[in-house]
Write an enzyme that holds these catalytic residues in place. Structure first.
Site, PDB file in Angstrom:
ATOM      1  N   HIS A  99      -8.404  -8.306  -0.178  1.00 39.35           N
ATOM      2  CA  HIS A  99      -8.112  -8.677   1.209  1.00 39.35           C
ATOM      3  C   HIS A  99      -9.275  -9.549   1.674  1.00 39.35           C
ATOM      4  O   HIS A  99     -10.418  -9.078   1.699  1.00 39.35           O
ATOM      5  CB  HIS A  99      -8.034  -7.440   2.102  1.00 39.35           C
ATOM      6  CG  HIS A  99      -6.783  -6.630   1.955  1.00 39.35           C
ATOM      7  ND1 HIS A  99      -6.416  -6.039   0.790  1.00 39.35           N
ATOM      8  CD2 HIS A  99      -5.809  -6.326   2.864  1.00 39.35           C
ATOM      9  CE1 HIS A  99      -5.263  -5.396   0.975  1.00 39.35           C
ATOM     10  NE2 HIS A  99      -4.865  -5.553   2.218  1.00 39.35           N
ATOM     11  N   ASP A 113       3.140  -5.516   2.717  1.00 36.84           N
ATOM     12  CA  ASP A 113       1.911  -4.816   3.110  1.00 36.84           C
ATOM     13  C   ASP A 113       2.189  -3.316   3.270  1.00 36.84           C
ATOM     14  O   ASP A 113       1.793  -2.524   2.429  1.00 36.84           O
ATOM     15  CB  ASP A 113       1.337  -5.394   4.416  1.00 36.84           C
ATOM     16  CG  ASP A 113      -0.176  -5.261   4.504  1.00 36.84           C
ATOM     17  OD1 ASP A 113      -0.791  -4.874   3.503  1.00 36.84           O
ATOM     18  OD2 ASP A 113      -0.737  -5.568   5.576  1.00 36.84           O
ATOM     19  N   PRO A 122      -7.413   6.141  -4.318  1.00 36.27           N
ATOM     20  CA  PRO A 122      -7.523   7.535  -4.780  1.00 36.27           C
ATOM     21  C   PRO A 122      -8.286   8.357  -3.747  1.00 36.27           C
ATOM     22  O   PRO A 122      -9.334   7.923  -3.251  1.00 36.27           O
ATOM     23  CB  PRO A 122      -8.331   7.426  -6.077  1.00 36.27           C
ATOM     24  CG  PRO A 122      -8.237   6.000  -6.484  1.00 36.27           C
ATOM     25  CD  PRO A 122      -8.043   5.196  -5.242  1.00 36.27           C
ATOM     26  N   GLU A 177      -9.106 -11.460   6.711  1.00 42.96           N
ATOM     27  CA  GLU A 177      -7.976 -10.861   7.434  1.00 42.96           C
ATOM     28  C   GLU A 177      -8.242 -10.922   8.944  1.00 42.96           C
ATOM     29  O   GLU A 177      -7.321 -10.898   9.753  1.00 42.96           O
ATOM     30  CB  GLU A 177      -7.840  -9.398   6.968  1.00 42.96           C
ATOM     31  CG  GLU A 177      -6.611  -8.688   7.453  1.00 42.96           C
ATOM     32  CD  GLU A 177      -6.514  -7.268   6.908  1.00 42.96           C
ATOM     33  OE1 GLU A 177      -7.363  -6.856   6.083  1.00 42.96           O
ATOM     34  OE2 GLU A 177      -5.566  -6.565   7.311  1.00 42.96           O
ATOM     35  N   HIS A 214       0.867  -1.190   0.000  1.00 43.19           N
ATOM     36  CA  HIS A 214       0.000   0.000   0.000  1.00 43.19           C
ATOM     37  C   HIS A 214       0.897   1.232   0.000  1.00 43.19           C
ATOM     38  O   HIS A 214       1.771   1.361   0.874  1.00 43.19           O
ATOM     39  CB  HIS A 214      -0.867   0.035   1.254  1.00 43.19           C
ATOM     40  CG  HIS A 214      -1.784  -1.150   1.385  1.00 43.19           C
ATOM     41  ND1 HIS A 214      -3.045  -1.167   0.848  1.00 43.19           N
ATOM     42  CD2 HIS A 214      -1.618  -2.356   1.985  1.00 43.19           C
ATOM     43  CE1 HIS A 214      -3.622  -2.336   1.118  1.00 43.19           C
ATOM     44  NE2 HIS A 214      -2.783  -3.073   1.813  1.00 43.19           N
ATOM     45  N   SER A 258      -2.975   1.811  -4.199  1.00 44.33           N
ATOM     46  CA  SER A 258      -3.308   3.001  -3.426  1.00 44.33           C
ATOM     47  C   SER A 258      -4.756   3.409  -3.663  1.00 44.33           C
ATOM     48  O   SER A 258      -5.304   3.194  -4.744  1.00 44.33           O
ATOM     49  CB  SER A 258      -2.373   4.153  -3.790  1.00 44.33           C
ATOM     50  OG  SER A 258      -2.451   5.149  -2.800  1.00 44.33           O
TER      51      SER A 258
HETATM   52  P1  IMP Z   1      -3.165   4.101   0.567  1.00 41.33           P
HETATM   53  O1  IMP Z   1      -4.279   3.348  -0.083  1.00 41.33           O
HETATM   54  O2  IMP Z   1      -1.988   4.314  -0.343  1.00 41.33           O
HETATM   55  O3  IMP Z   1      -3.636   5.385   1.173  1.00 41.33           O
HETATM   56  O4  IMP Z   1      -2.570   3.195   1.739  1.00 41.33           O
HETATM   57  C1  IMP Z   1      -3.130   3.104   3.031  1.00 41.33           C
HETATM   58  C2  IMP Z   1      -4.455   2.377   2.996  1.00 41.33           C
HETATM   59  O5  IMP Z   1      -4.231   1.000   2.637  1.00 41.33           O
HETATM   60  C3  IMP Z   1      -5.163   2.283   4.339  1.00 41.33           C
HETATM   61  O6  IMP Z   1      -5.928   3.429   4.580  1.00 41.33           O
HETATM   62  C4  IMP Z   1      -6.033   1.039   4.157  1.00 41.33           C
HETATM   63  O7  IMP Z   1      -7.208   1.344   3.425  1.00 41.33           O
HETATM   64  C5  IMP Z   1      -5.166   0.162   3.295  1.00 41.33           C
HETATM   65  N1  IMP Z   1      -4.409  -0.819   4.097  1.00 41.33           N
HETATM   66  C6  IMP Z   1      -3.124  -0.794   4.441  1.00 41.33           C
HETATM   67  N2  IMP Z   1      -2.795  -1.888   5.161  1.00 41.33           N
HETATM   68  C7  IMP Z   1      -3.908  -2.636   5.251  1.00 41.33           C
HETATM   69  C8  IMP Z   1      -4.213  -3.887   5.864  1.00 41.33           C
HETATM   70  O8  IMP Z   1      -3.395  -4.570   6.484  1.00 41.33           O
HETATM   71  N3  IMP Z   1      -5.502  -4.307   5.750  1.00 41.33           N
HETATM   72  C9  IMP Z   1      -6.453  -3.621   5.079  1.00 41.33           C
HETATM   73  N4  IMP Z   1      -6.195  -2.444   4.489  1.00 41.33           N
HETATM   74  C10 IMP Z   1      -4.943  -1.960   4.576  1.00 41.33           C
HETATM   75 ZN    ZN Z   2      -2.876  -4.966   2.803  1.00 43.34          ZN
END
Ligand code: IMP
Ligand code: ZN
Length: 347
Positions: free
Chosen positions: A201, A286, A101, A204, A19, A99
């Site tokens: 996912h 992750d 948006p 989890e 992410h 990511s």
């Molecule tokens: P972004 O999508 O680049 O903003 O990365 C952060 C986002 O990834 C978080 O706000 C979650 O929606 C998601 N995320 C990151 N790690 C996890 C996880 O372990 N489980 C579920 N969602 C995750």
């Molecule tokens: Zn994840």
């Protein structure tokens, strides 16, 4: 660096579950903090250090803090280029970044700007001659419900067609205790029908059997975590059978699960169950920033916890190529790269 760390750093690797905003390194956080001193955010609020653990809820609070720090096009560009360079320096040859948006009214950031900026970062890194191929999965945050999910799929569809192969798929993520997959099914179905690859996912947290069963019918192209799929941890044989029958690879993130406390210890990680079954599993980070890790370290931990040799780990990294969302031609290029590197890595 000791010999083991050096081996795992040199080992060519594929990262399929990263992410973007969870992958921001401490160095980049420092740059963001100095751009935004008025936010009064402490560095310690953005990561979970060695030996520390948090509840999943607390992990999701960390993402909210990082999102405050990353709220302009300029921030996203810096974060994405830094993250790509760091993965490249860690020996990752193929990376799928994902990511969500985000729209930020205050900075006039739109979701389309957000996606375009990540694409721009990938293109800029291509010009730097880094030895890494980067693709982009657009993420749905399950918290935001049906309409936003559909809107995200439309955005992903649009950029899949216009990004020259950089946008390859869709991710479903976000706090697993919020929302239900059934509300997202029409959006996920549409994504699949238009040719976006799906990484979801699933399981989890415990007690998601019904949701997992429903979403496995799509079926997804890969599963993130799948921690509670198998019967030994409250899942079911029928879920395992569906995953095996459809040969759906699992993206496994050891440190993330241990620090987020969905898995009691490295030795208890479900990597063991699936590896022993001979099912395709891909070791991933992750959120390398939030969990203070990198992919080399994850490989090293898996090897030392489960008694795997350098040859075993080579096979694991090589087989991860079969699970990527880019085209057959890209797979062939990567297979060739692994062959070329074999003599100098496994001496
Ligand atoms: P972004 O999508 O680049 O903003 O990365 C952060 C986002 O990834 C978080 O706000 C979650 O929606 C998601 N995320 C990151 N790690 C996890 C996880 O372990 N489980 C579920 N969602 C995750
Ligand atoms: Zn994840």
């Amino acid at each position: 660096m000791d010999n083991q760390a050096e081996f795992y750093q040199k080992l060519p690797k594929v990262e399929l579950h990263a992410h973007l905003n969870g992958s921001v390194s401490s160095e980049t956080i420092q740059k963001l903090l100095s751009r935004k001193p008025h936010l009064n955010i402490k560095h310690s609020m953005t990561a979970i250090g060695k030996g520390q653990r948090r509840t999943l809820d607390e992990c999701f609070e960390v993402f909210k803090v990082i999102h405050k720090l990353v709220d302009t096009e300029e921030d996203i560009l810096m974060v994405a280029t830094d993250v790509i360079r760091e993965f490249a320096a860690d020996g990752v040859k193929y990376l799928e970044l994902r990511s969500t948006p985000r729209e930020e009214k205050e900075t006039r950031l739109t979701k389309a700007n957000y996606v375009e900026t990540v694409i721009k970062a990938i293109q800029q890194c291509k010009e730097e001659d880094l030895d890494i191929d980067v693709r982009f999965l657009i993420a749905i945050d399950r918290r935001n419900g049906t309409d936003v999910a559909m809107e995200t799929v439309k955005l992903a569809e649009q950029y899949m067609l216009s990004s020259e192969g950089l946008v390859v798929g869709l991710d479903l993520s976000g706090d697993p205790t919020v929302g239900h997959g059934k509300d997202l099914l029409p959006a996920l179905q549409r994504a699949k029908n238009c040719g976006l690859k799906l990484s979801l996912h699933l399981s989890e947290v415990p007690s998601q059997l019904e949701e997992t069963d429903l979403l496995l019918h799509l079926p997804p192209d890969r599963i993130g975590h799948g921690t509670f799929l198998h019967p030994e941890v409250g899942g079911s044989q029928s879920l395992v059978d569906k995953v095996v029958k459809n040969n759906i690879p699992l993206e496994l993130c050891l440190t993330s699960n241990v620090k987020g406390q969905t898995v009691a210890s490295y030795a208890d990680h479900h990597f063991k169950y699936w590896y022993q079954l001979g099912h395709p599993t891909v070791i991933c980070t992750d959120d390398k920033g939030v969990f203070c890790t990198d992919l080399s370290h994850e490989y090293q931990v898996a090897a030392s916890t489960f008694g795997l040799s350098h040859e075993d780990m080579w096979r694991i990294s090589n087989q991860a190529i079969d699970c990527i969302f880019a085209t057959e031609a890209v797979k062939q290029q990567l297979k060739q790269k692994w062959n070329d590197l074999h003599p100098q890595v496994l001496t």
